[in-house]
Write a protein that holds these residues in place. Structure first.
Motif, PDB file in Angstrom:
ATOM      1  N   MET A 237      61.465 -77.727-113.803  1.00 47.85           N
ATOM      2  CA  MET A 237      60.486 -78.810-113.961  1.00 47.85           C
ATOM      3  C   MET A 237      61.012 -80.047-113.241  1.00 47.85           C
ATOM      4  N   MET A 238      60.082 -80.788-112.707  1.00 49.69           N
ATOM      5  CA  MET A 238      60.410 -81.937-111.865  1.00 49.69           C
ATOM      6  C   MET A 238      59.785 -83.197-112.429  1.00 49.69           C
ATOM      7  N   ASN A 239      60.554 -84.281-112.397  1.00 52.62           N
ATOM      8  CA  ASN A 239      60.008 -85.587-112.760  1.00 52.62           C
ATOM      9  C   ASN A 239      59.934 -86.467-111.519  1.00 52.62           C
ATOM     10  N   ILE A 240      58.754 -86.997-111.278  1.00 48.66           N
ATOM     11  CA  ILE A 240      58.573 -88.016-110.245  1.00 48.66           C
ATOM     12  C   ILE A 240      58.310 -89.321-110.979  1.00 48.66           C
ATOM     13  N   GLY A 241      59.105 -90.333-110.706  1.00 50.10           N
ATOM     14  CA  GLY A 241      58.866 -91.601-111.379  1.00 50.10           C
ATOM     15  C   GLY A 241      60.092 -92.501-111.391  1.00 50.10           C
ATOM     16  N   THR A 242      60.055 -93.496-112.262  1.00 50.29           N
ATOM     17  CA  THR A 242      61.077 -94.553-112.268  1.00 50.29           C
ATOM     18  C   THR A 242      61.996 -94.515-113.487  1.00 50.29           C
ATOM     19  N   ASN A 243      61.872 -93.468-114.312  1.00 50.89           N
ATOM     20  CA  ASN A 243      62.656 -93.398-115.555  1.00 50.89           C
ATOM     21  C   ASN A 243      62.467 -94.664-116.408  1.00 50.89           C
ATOM     22  N   PRO A 244      61.240 -94.944-116.837  1.00 46.78           N
ATOM     23  CA  PRO A 244      60.969 -96.205-117.542  1.00 46.78           C
ATOM     24  C   PRO A 244      61.715 -96.344-118.874  1.00 46.78           C
ATOM     25  N   THR A 245      62.054 -95.221-119.509  1.00 42.86           N
ATOM     26  CA  THR A 245      62.812 -95.304-120.765  1.00 42.86           C
ATOM     27  C   THR A 245      64.172 -95.967-120.526  1.00 42.86           C
ATOM     28  N   PHE A 246      64.689 -95.815-119.301  1.00 40.19           N
ATOM     29  CA  PHE A 246      65.982 -96.409-118.935  1.00 40.19           C
ATOM     30  C   PHE A 246      65.798 -97.657-118.063  1.00 40.19           C
ATOM     31  N   GLU A 247      64.573 -98.223-118.121  1.00 43.17           N
ATOM     32  CA  GLU A 247      64.245 -99.453-117.378  1.00 43.17           C
ATOM     33  C   GLU A 247      64.452 -99.296-115.876  1.00 43.17           C
ATOM     34  N   GLY A 248      64.185 -98.102-115.379  1.00 43.86           N
ATOM     35  CA  GLY A 248      64.326 -97.875-113.935  1.00 43.86           C
ATOM     36  C   GLY A 248      63.236 -98.586-113.148  1.00 43.86           C
ATOM     37  N   LYS A 249      63.539 -98.901-111.905  1.00 45.08           N
ATOM     38  CA  LYS A 249      62.577 -99.604-111.044  1.00 45.08           C
ATOM     39  C   LYS A 249      62.179 -98.785-109.815  1.00 45.08           C
ATOM     40  N   LYS A 250      63.132 -97.991-109.320  1.00 40.92           N
ATOM     41  CA  LYS A 250      62.915 -97.269-108.073  1.00 40.92           C
ATOM     42  C   LYS A 250      62.453 -95.844-108.350  1.00 40.92           C
ATOM     43  N   GLN A 251      61.457 -95.388-107.605  1.00 42.27           N
ATOM     44  CA  GLN A 251      60.955 -94.022-107.795  1.00 42.27           C
ATOM     45  C   GLN A 251      62.015 -93.002-107.377  1.00 42.27           C
ATOM     46  N   SER A 252      62.154 -91.957-108.171  1.00 44.63           N
ATOM     47  CA  SER A 252      63.057 -90.856-107.837  1.00 44.63           C
ATOM     48  C   SER A 252      62.336 -89.534-108.054  1.00 44.63           C
ATOM     49  N   ILE A 253      62.883 -88.492-107.439  1.00 46.70           N
ATOM     50  CA  ILE A 253      62.353 -87.132-107.588  1.00 46.70           C
ATOM     51  C   ILE A 253      63.501 -86.283-108.112  1.00 46.70           C
ATOM     52  N   GLU A 254      63.390 -85.830-109.365  1.00 46.61           N
ATOM     53  CA  GLU A 254      64.488 -85.119-110.014  1.00 46.61           C
ATOM     54  C   GLU A 254      64.006 -83.770-110.527  1.00 46.61           C
ATOM     55  N   VAL A 255      64.764 -82.720-110.212  1.00 45.50           N
ATOM     56  CA  VAL A 255      64.391 -81.361-110.601  1.00 45.50           C
ATOM     57  C   VAL A 255      65.445 -80.767-111.518  1.00 45.50           C
ATOM     58  N   HIS A 256      64.990 -80.286-112.673  1.00 39.74           N
ATOM     59  CA  HIS A 256      65.863 -79.516-113.563  1.00 39.74           C
ATOM     60  C   HIS A 256      65.490 -78.049-113.413  1.00 39.74           C
ATOM     61  N   PHE A 257      66.427 -77.245-112.894  1.00 33.22           N
ATOM     62  CA  PHE A 257      66.169 -75.820-112.711  1.00 33.22           C
ATOM     63  C   PHE A 257      66.582 -75.056-113.970  1.00 33.22           C
ATOM     64  N   PHE A 258      65.747 -74.089-114.363  1.00 35.50           N
ATOM     65  CA  PHE A 258      66.060 -73.258-115.516  1.00 35.50           C
ATOM     66  C   PHE A 258      67.019 -72.142-115.087  1.00 35.50           C
ATOM     67  N   ASP A 259      67.955 -71.815-115.933  1.00 34.01           N
ATOM     68  CA  ASP A 259      68.857 -70.669-115.704  1.00 34.01           C
ATOM     69  C   ASP A 259      69.565 -70.743-114.354  1.00 34.01           C
ATOM     70  N   LEU A 260      70.045 -71.916-114.022  1.00 31.67           N
ATOM     71  CA  LEU A 260      70.790 -72.067-112.770  1.00 31.67           C
ATOM     72  C   LEU A 260      72.000 -72.963-113.018  1.00 31.67           C
ATOM     73  N   HIS A 281      55.823 -91.566-118.961  1.00 30.42           N
ATOM     74  CA  HIS A 281      55.637 -92.758-119.770  1.00 30.42           C
ATOM     75  C   HIS A 281      56.951 -93.141-120.458  1.00 30.42           C
ATOM     76  N   LYS A 282      56.997 -94.344-120.950  1.00 29.70           N
ATOM     77  CA  LYS A 282      58.209 -94.886-121.572  1.00 29.70           C
ATOM     78  C   LYS A 282      58.276 -94.463-123.035  1.00 29.70           C
ATOM     79  N   PHE A 283      59.454 -93.988-123.443  1.00 35.73           N
ATOM     80  CA  PHE A 283      59.655 -93.589-124.836  1.00 35.73           C
ATOM     81  C   PHE A 283      60.392 -94.682-125.589  1.00 35.73           C
ATOM     82  N   GLU A 284      60.150 -94.744-126.891  1.00 37.79           N
ATOM     83  CA  GLU A 284      60.751 -95.787-127.738  1.00 37.79           C
ATOM     84  C   GLU A 284      62.261 -95.611-127.888  1.00 37.79           C
ATOM     85  N   SER A 285      62.727 -94.357-127.728  1.00 36.29           N
ATOM     86  CA  SER A 285      64.162 -94.106-127.846  1.00 36.29           C
ATOM     87  C   SER A 285      64.543 -92.918-126.981  1.00 36.29           C
ATOM     88  N   VAL A 286      65.837 -92.798-126.708  1.00 34.48           N
ATOM     89  CA  VAL A 286      66.352 -91.667-125.934  1.00 34.48           C
ATOM     90  C   VAL A 286      66.151 -90.363-126.711  1.00 34.48           C
TER      91      VAL A 286
END
Length: 309
Positions: A237-260, A281-286
């Motif tokens: 699964m891949m996340n495209i975005g700014t990691n708003p829960t961690f107050e990120g500003k810059k867009q990143s493309i991050e992929v978590h591969f299963f079973d690798l 979206h931004k979460f209230e906590s980690v």
């Protein structure tokens, strides 16, 4: 097929179609199929002539154009459809100022040895795009090539497909985009070091550097993806975005591969995007983010199971 991006001359007579072919979607594929079929019937080298940079990048540098493919991606996709040759012509201001006849004589006739050209009824070429298909037919009689017209309906299908794909990607509607492409939309790039946030969440990620600034990136969100790594198909699964829960500003493309479990740094990956799970979206906590990631993984695995049914 041996893609040809240099100005080397074709030794054999060719059948050509000309265009940007961004996305190489189902509308384009229909034209390419016709080109290849006619080429085989007539013993001509089937050739796509395309241009890079995109003309608007040179003639309208302030225009923020986004393309479905980088030029390398376009070349790779075109190579899958049975063409004999792909010629990538460098688009420059000097090239843009060629007269219509100089373009026909120097590029189509002398360089590509054109004997048959399949082109849209609305095709324009030469300095200021001053010449049209009727002019091309006149040049055809002068220089010995046939001009075959692509119908208004087929050209409309191409335009509608391109517009639909871009709109769908910007809305996160991957299924519609992929249905018009005829294959999964993908992002390619090198795996680079990120901030390591994924590891702290027990979801280590490969950060993808999609270097080309003109590449269209889909709407921020979480997606089901697939990549081929060391000859094996690997889902994730891949996340495209700014990691708003961690107050990120810059867009990143991050992929978590299963079973690798592998070190992917500096490897170039092609990430096929299969399904949109949710918006970012931004979460209230980690801790809440961790719970959501587990739910995302379960949803992704269910979708992957359906693909194998």
């Amino acid at each position: 097929m041996k893609p040809n991006s240099k100005n080397s001359e074709h030794k054999s007579p060719s059948i050509i179609t000309i265009g940007t072919f961004d996305g190489v979607h189902i509308g384009h594929q229909k034209i390419i199929e016709r080109l290849v079929k006619t080429g085989k019937e007539k013993g001509l080298t089937s050739t796509v002539l395309t241009f890079f940079p995109h003309p608007r990048m040179i003639l309208q540098p302030d225009f923020d154009i986004k393309l479905l493919h980088t030029i390398e991606e376009r070349k790779a996709v075109l190579s899958q459809f049975g063409l004999d040759s792909v010629v990538i012509k460098k688009f420059t201001k000097v090239f843009a100022n060629l007269s219509a006849e100089d373009y026909v004589k120097q590029i189509l006739v002398d360089e590509l040895n054109a004997k048959h050209i399949i082109i849209g009824y609305d095709h324009h070429f030469g300095k200021n795009r001053s010449a049209n298909i009727d002019d091309l037919k006149i040049y055809g009689k002068k220089y010995g090539f046939v001009v075959e017209e692509i119908s208004a309906q087929d050209i409309q299908d191409v335009a509608v497909s391109s517009t639909k794909i871009r709109q769908s990607l910007l809305e996160g509607d991957i299924q519609t985009a992929n249905s018009y492409l005829g294959y999964p939309y993908f992002i390619s790039g090198k795996v680079i070091k990120g901030k390591g946030i994924g590891k702290t969440l027990n979801f280590p990620t490969a950060n993808i550097d999609a270097e080309a600034v003109y590449k269209l990136i889909p709407k921020d969100g979480v997606y089901v993806v697939k990549s081929n790594i060391a000859g094996m198909d690997v889902f994730g699964m891949m996340n495209i975005g700014t990691n708003p829960t961690f107050e990120g500003k810059k867009q990143s493309i991050e992929v978590h591969f299963f079973d690798l479990d592998a070190n992917l740094y500096d490897i170039n990956l092609k990430i096929e995007i299969l399904y949109h799970l949710r918006n970012e979206h931004k979460f209230e906590s980690v801790d809440l983010l961790k719970i959501q990631l587990q739910n995302d993984k379960l949803s992704a695995l269910k979708h992957i199971e359906k693909l194998h049914e």
